[in-house]
Motif scaffolding. Structure first.
Motif, PDB file in Angstrom:
ATOM      1  N   ASP A 127      -3.847  12.522  -5.757  1.00 27.69           N
ATOM      2  CA  ASP A 127      -3.072  11.365  -5.312  1.00 27.69           C
ATOM      3  C   ASP A 127      -3.991  10.148  -5.307  1.00 27.69           C
ATOM      4  N   SER A 171      -2.322  17.281  -9.019  1.00 26.18           N
ATOM      5  CA  SER A 171      -2.369  17.303  -7.553  1.00 26.18           C
ATOM      6  C   SER A 171      -3.137  16.125  -6.970  1.00 26.18           C
ATOM      7  N   SER A 179      -3.391  21.317 -14.000  1.00 29.79           N
ATOM      8  CA  SER A 179      -2.776  21.520 -12.690  1.00 29.79           C
ATOM      9  C   SER A 179      -3.496  20.717 -11.612  1.00 29.79           C
ATOM     10  N   ALA A 180      -4.842  20.694 -11.678  1.00 29.94           N
ATOM     11  CA  ALA A 180      -5.603  19.943 -10.677  1.00 29.94           C
ATOM     12  C   ALA A 180      -5.358  18.444 -10.806  1.00 29.94           C
TER      13      ALA A 180
END
Length: 325
Positions: free
Chosen positions: A80, A78, A74-75
């Motif tokens: 970018d 996220s 999940s990290a």
């Protein structure tokens, strides 16, 4: 290394299942429980409860082992890559710590490679701008100048009935020559070397007012530090792109162009009272400004201006490579 970590995780799962299986076997062996040839309902209940306990215990152990992997996945989603400096926390990552460390190392390599490739691309772009600027000045500019001289001579000897048309042609040629000179100057900001950063920014402001009628207020702080040529060029190009966006899209009446020192950073601010950016996606111009800012360790933000319009802020640390206090 990836195979080693995958194998390590594989063996952890195997060992966890083996421990649970052995515990269940020991319980069945040591417990005073037997199963008849024709199992009784009480025996079925005992075996079912034991199997359920084994399954639940196995699930809990595997969850504690694999849950950090889910958090890591999940990290990772996220992150970018266009915004440098983002890293995953290695503390408390448990079994996923080697993967977190490898992922952070990969981000370090990507940022270095991105910075180097961006710098090369922008340097190549500047070189191409200078080449085009030189050709405009030497070829197109000289040709238009020759046309002006020819028209001037033709007007002197032309019959009165065609003088007016020749005058119009000369004015059109003169306007074209001025436009070529303006484009040439925009492509290669020679004023940076001749006038310095502050006067060059003032020249950009005056040019915007002359072309569009937009009123530009200037706020240049006292005691601004000297900068390396690369940093000056970044600040100049960001201001140039921001003012160009104002002229093209903002429909503004007033613009503030400021350059101040804030602590250990130099801050460029371009704010207008136009229509604002709303929910418009980031365009190539803004992305180019962000890439230029990253070249000198700076940070660029584009957002809503207080009271309406758009605000562009560029922070350049004075201790970054390319900056000189």
């Amino acid at each position: 290394m990836v195979r080693e970590r995958a194998g390590s995780l594989f063996w952890r799962v195997c060992v966890t299942n083996a421990v649970v299986f052995l515990l269940g076997t020991l319980v069945l062996v040591l417990a005073p429980v037997t199963v008849s040839e024709r199992p009784l309902w009480s025996e079925v209940v005992v075996v079912s409860v034991g199997a359920a306990v084994i399954v639940v215990l196995n699930a809990l152990l595997l969850r504690s082992l694999l849950r950090p992997m889910d958090r890591l996945t999940s990290a990772m989603a996220s992150i970018d890559p266009r915004h440098p400096g983002q890293r995953l926390d290695e503390v408390g990552s448990g079994p996923a710590q080697p993967l977190v460390r490898s992922f952070n190392a990969m981000l370090d390599r990507l940022e270095v490679e991105r910075s180097v490739s961006t710098a090369r691309a922008l340097h190549a772009q500047e070189a191409e701008r200078q080449r085009i600027s030189q050709e405009l000045h030497d070829e197109v500019g000289q040709s238009l100048t020759a046309v002006l001289l020819g028209l001037k001579q033709a007007i002197r000897t032309a019959p009165p009935e065609v003088v007016e048309e020749l005058e119009q042609a000369r004015e059109t040629t003169r306007a074209s020559l001025e436009e070529v000179r303006r484009i040439s100057q925009a492509l290669r900001p020679g004023v940076l070397a001749d006038l310095g950063l502050v006067d060059s920014l003032s020249s950009l402001a005056s040019d915007l007012t002359a072309r569009t009628g937009v009123v530009v207020t200037r706020g240049f702080g006292p005691g601004l530090p000297s900068l390396a040529p690369e940093t000056e060029l970044v600040v100049y190009r960001v201001a140039q792109e921001a003012l160009t966006n104002v002229a093209r899209h903002a429909r503004a009446e007033r613009v503030h162009l400021g350059l101040t020192r804030r602590g250990d950073a130099l801050v460029l601010r371009v704010a207008d009272d136009g229509v604002g950016i709303g929910g418009a996606p980031v365009g190539a111009g803004v992305q180019g400004m962000q890439e230029r800012a990253q070249m000198v360790g700076g940070r660029l933000s584009v957002g809503a201006n207080e009271g309406g319009g758009t605000e562009v802020l560029l922070d350049v640390p004075l201790d970054a490579p390319g900056a000189a206090a």
